[in-house]
Design a protein around this motif. Structure first.
Motif, PDB file in Angstrom:
ATOM      1  N   LEU A   7     -31.667  47.480 -85.964  1.00 25.51           N
ATOM      2  CA  LEU A   7     -31.753  48.507 -85.301  1.00 25.51           C
ATOM      3  C   LEU A   7     -31.598  49.764 -86.422  1.00 25.51           C
ATOM      4  CD1 LEU A   7     -29.117  48.053 -82.579  1.00 25.51           C
ATOM      5  CD2 LEU A   7     -31.551  48.194 -82.455  1.00 25.51           C
ATOM      6  N   PRO A   8     -31.942  51.127 -86.279  1.00 22.63           N
ATOM      7  CA  PRO A   8     -31.870  52.081 -87.167  1.00 22.63           C
ATOM      8  C   PRO A   8     -30.147  52.052 -87.203  1.00 22.63           C
ATOM      9  CG  PRO A   8     -33.106  52.695 -85.460  1.00 22.63           C
ATOM     10  CD  PRO A   8     -32.507  51.429 -85.211  1.00 22.63           C
ATOM     11  N   PRO A   9     -29.884  52.605 -88.655  1.00 26.02           N
ATOM     12  CA  PRO A   9     -28.342  52.483 -88.916  1.00 26.02           C
ATOM     13  C   PRO A   9     -27.622  53.615 -87.941  1.00 26.02           C
ATOM     14  CG  PRO A   9     -29.635  52.950 -90.858  1.00 26.02           C
ATOM     15  CD  PRO A   9     -30.644  53.114 -89.673  1.00 26.02           C
ATOM     16  N   GLU A  10     -28.372  54.511 -87.435  1.00 29.17           N
ATOM     17  CA  GLU A  10     -27.579  55.360 -86.426  1.00 29.17           C
ATOM     18  C   GLU A  10     -27.582  54.960 -84.828  1.00 29.17           C
ATOM     19  OE1 GLU A  10     -31.861  56.622 -86.131  1.00 29.17           O
ATOM     20  OE2 GLU A  10     -30.498  56.227 -87.717  1.00 29.17           O
ATOM     21  N   LYS A  11     -28.210  53.733 -84.670  1.00 30.73           N
ATOM     22  CA  LYS A  11     -27.821  53.209 -83.469  1.00 30.73           C
ATOM     23  C   LYS A  11     -26.898  51.835 -83.529  1.00 30.73           C
ATOM     24  CE  LYS A  11     -31.142  55.734 -81.382  1.00 30.73           C
ATOM     25  NZ  LYS A  11     -31.006  56.542 -80.353  1.00 30.73           N
ATOM     26  N   VAL A  12     -26.512  51.442 -84.466  1.00 28.11           N
ATOM     27  CA  VAL A  12     -25.910  50.130 -84.674  1.00 28.11           C
ATOM     28  C   VAL A  12     -24.291  50.412 -84.012  1.00 28.11           C
ATOM     29  CG1 VAL A  12     -24.660  48.681 -86.177  1.00 28.11           C
ATOM     30  CG2 VAL A  12     -26.967  49.369 -86.622  1.00 28.11           C
ATOM     31  N   ASP A  13     -23.419  51.392 -84.411  1.00 32.63           N
ATOM     32  CA  ASP A  13     -22.142  51.308 -83.725  1.00 32.63           C
ATOM     33  C   ASP A  13     -22.241  51.545 -82.277  1.00 32.63           C
ATOM     34  OD1 ASP A  13     -21.039  51.447 -86.322  1.00 32.63           O
ATOM     35  OD2 ASP A  13     -20.953  53.645 -86.458  1.00 32.63           O
ATOM     36  N   GLY A  14     -23.115  52.320 -81.584  1.00 33.81           N
ATOM     37  CA  GLY A  14     -23.353  52.357 -80.226  1.00 33.81           C
ATOM     38  C   GLY A  14     -23.587  51.131 -79.689  1.00 33.81           C
ATOM     39  N   TYR A  15     -24.525  50.414 -80.106  1.00 28.13           N
ATOM     40  CA  TYR A  15     -25.153  49.157 -79.666  1.00 28.13           C
ATOM     41  C   TYR A  15     -24.040  48.109 -79.630  1.00 28.13           C
ATOM     42  CZ  TYR A  15     -27.439  44.657 -78.779  1.00 28.13           C
ATOM     43  OH  TYR A  15     -27.726  43.792 -78.297  1.00 28.13           O
ATOM     44  N   VAL A  16     -23.512  48.004 -80.984  1.00 29.69           N
ATOM     45  CA  VAL A  16     -22.357  47.097 -81.111  1.00 29.69           C
ATOM     46  C   VAL A  16     -21.310  47.186 -80.108  1.00 29.69           C
ATOM     47  CG1 VAL A  16     -20.482  46.070 -82.714  1.00 29.69           C
ATOM     48  CG2 VAL A  16     -23.201  46.552 -83.507  1.00 29.69           C
ATOM     49  N   ASP A  17     -20.890  48.264 -79.881  1.00 34.21           N
ATOM     50  CA  ASP A  17     -19.630  48.779 -79.001  1.00 34.21           C
ATOM     51  C   ASP A  17     -20.175  48.436 -77.779  1.00 34.21           C
ATOM     52  OD1 ASP A  17     -17.083  50.121 -78.239  1.00 34.21           O
ATOM     53  OD2 ASP A  17     -18.458  51.624 -77.260  1.00 34.21           O
ATOM     54  N   PHE A  18     -21.259  48.817 -77.030  1.00 36.73           N
ATOM     55  CA  PHE A  18     -21.839  48.264 -75.726  1.00 36.73           C
ATOM     56  C   PHE A  18     -21.858  47.012 -75.613  1.00 36.73           C
ATOM     57  CE2 PHE A  18     -25.261  47.053 -73.064  1.00 36.73           C
ATOM     58  CZ  PHE A  18     -24.905  47.695 -71.980  1.00 36.73           C
ATOM     59  N   ALA A  19     -22.504  46.148 -76.558  1.00 37.12           N
ATOM     60  CA  ALA A  19     -22.764  44.832 -76.608  1.00 37.12           C
ATOM     61  C   ALA A  19     -21.582  43.934 -76.419  1.00 37.12           C
ATOM     62  CB  ALA A  19     -23.742  44.260 -77.651  1.00 37.12           C
ATOM     63  N   TRP A  20     -20.342  44.629 -77.368  1.00 32.38           N
ATOM     64  CA  TRP A  20     -19.072  43.755 -77.307  1.00 32.38           C
ATOM     65  C   TRP A  20     -18.320  43.764 -75.909  1.00 32.38           C
ATOM     66  CZ3 TRP A  20     -18.007  40.105 -80.574  1.00 32.38           C
ATOM     67  CH2 TRP A  20     -16.467  39.762 -80.630  1.00 32.38           C
ATOM     68  N   LYS A  21     -18.590  44.969 -75.389  1.00 32.02           N
ATOM     69  CA  LYS A  21     -17.894  45.225 -74.189  1.00 32.02           C
ATOM     70  C   LYS A  21     -18.575  44.534 -72.919  1.00 32.02           C
ATOM     71  CE  LYS A  21     -15.458  49.500 -75.745  1.00 32.02           C
ATOM     72  NZ  LYS A  21     -15.548  51.005 -75.719  1.00 32.02           N
ATOM     73  N   ASN A  22     -19.992  44.483 -73.001  1.00 32.95           N
ATOM     74  CA  ASN A  22     -20.808  44.313 -71.746  1.00 32.95           C
ATOM     75  C   ASN A  22     -21.409  42.831 -71.811  1.00 32.95           C
ATOM     76  OD1 ASN A  22     -20.376  46.727 -69.952  1.00 32.95           O
ATOM     77  ND2 ASN A  22     -20.792  47.594 -72.223  1.00 32.95           N
ATOM     78  N   HIS A  23     -21.560  42.160 -72.847  1.00 35.34           N
ATOM     79  CA  HIS A  23     -22.524  41.011 -72.711  1.00 35.34           C
ATOM     80  C   HIS A  23     -21.714  39.787 -73.051  1.00 35.34           C
ATOM     81  CE1 HIS A  23     -26.158  43.078 -75.158  1.00 35.34           C
ATOM     82  NE2 HIS A  23     -26.055  43.376 -73.882  1.00 35.34           N
ATOM     83  N   GLY A  24     -20.483  39.675 -72.481  1.00 34.72           N
ATOM     84  CA  GLY A  24     -19.683  38.791 -72.248  1.00 34.72           C
ATOM     85  C   GLY A  24     -19.436  37.790 -73.664  1.00 34.72           C
ATOM     86  N   GLU A  25     -18.978  36.751 -73.323  1.00 36.75           N
ATOM     87  CA  GLU A  25     -18.477  35.721 -74.714  1.00 36.75           C
ATOM     88  C   GLU A  25     -19.700  35.260 -75.437  1.00 36.75           C
ATOM     89  OE1 GLU A  25     -15.512  32.341 -76.096  1.00 36.75           O
ATOM     90  OE2 GLU A  25     -15.654  32.992 -73.986  1.00 36.75           O
ATOM     91  N   GLN A  26     -19.706  35.816 -76.676  1.00 34.17           N
ATOM     92  CA  GLN A  26     -21.121  35.280 -77.445  1.00 34.17           C
ATOM     93  C   GLN A  26     -20.790  34.202 -78.472  1.00 34.17           C
ATOM     94  OE1 GLN A  26     -24.305  37.321 -77.147  1.00 34.17           O
ATOM     95  NE2 GLN A  26     -23.316  37.580 -75.688  1.00 34.17           N
ATOM     96  N   VAL A  27     -21.608  33.335 -78.719  1.00 35.10           N
ATOM     97  CA  VAL A  27     -21.574  32.268 -79.713  1.00 35.10           C
ATOM     98  C   VAL A  27     -22.456  32.425 -80.885  1.00 35.10           C
ATOM     99  CG1 VAL A  27     -20.430  30.724 -78.245  1.00 35.10           C
ATOM    100  CG2 VAL A  27     -22.931  30.601 -78.605  1.00 35.10           C
ATOM    101  N   VAL A  28     -22.500  31.902 -82.069  1.00 32.55           N
ATOM    102  CA  VAL A  28     -23.323  31.847 -83.167  1.00 32.55           C
ATOM    103  C   VAL A  28     -23.590  30.381 -83.275  1.00 32.55           C
ATOM    104  CG1 VAL A  28     -23.767  32.369 -85.646  1.00 32.55           C
ATOM    105  CG2 VAL A  28     -22.391  33.933 -84.296  1.00 32.55           C
TER     106      VAL A  28
END
Length: 141
Positions: free
Chosen positions: A104-125
């Motif tokens: 993502l472009p630098p200006e979009k990272v924080d907003g996306y990370v905040d949204f994804a962390w709150k809404n995508h459920g538990e994640q794994v690597v």
């Protein structure tokens, strides 16, 4: 023409969206979906996905998966890598930030990370060791 080891590793290290393929079992074709991934030359590949996703369940059952990345410009080039799953660990906020910043472009990272962390459920690597490589650059012909 096949790429050299250095060329294919450098190409895989670029931020392409990959097609992930994993055995879907039950007489079905493989599950194939687009995915973000992370890779540094000489290292392992990792992806971030939902703990309860079909993709993660199939990867854990198969214990291996493939990624295919390609481009059309300036030449037609692709790299495919397949290998065993090394480990699956809970994703951290830092993992999500790292992979998001890759795409993502630098200006979009924080907003996306905040949204994804709150809404995508538990994640794994999921970490995979590249074992089998296929590559080509049609522009070399």
């Amino acid at each position: 023409m096949a790429l050299t080891r250095e060329e294919r590793e450098q190409f895989l290290a670029e931020p392409h969206v990959a097609a992930l393929a994993v055995d879907a079992g039950g007489g079905r074709g493989p599950l194939t979906v687009p995915i973000w991934y992370q890779y540094a030359p000489g290292g392992d590949v990792w992806i971030l996905t939902g703990l309860d996703s079909r993709k993660n369940r199939l990867i854990q059952e198969a214990s291996r998966f493939s990624l295919l990345v390609d481009r059309l410009e300036p030449t037609i080039r692709y790299v495919s890598v397949e290998g065993p799953v090394l480990r699956t660990v809970p994703a951290t906020l830092e993992d999500l930030r790292e992979i998001s910043a890759r795409y993502l472009p630098p200006e979009k990272v924080d907003g996306y990370v905040d949204f994804a962390w709150k809404n995508h459920g538990e994640q794994v690597v999921v970490h995979m060791r590249p074992e089998h490589w296929l590559s080509s650059d049609i522009g070399r012909l």
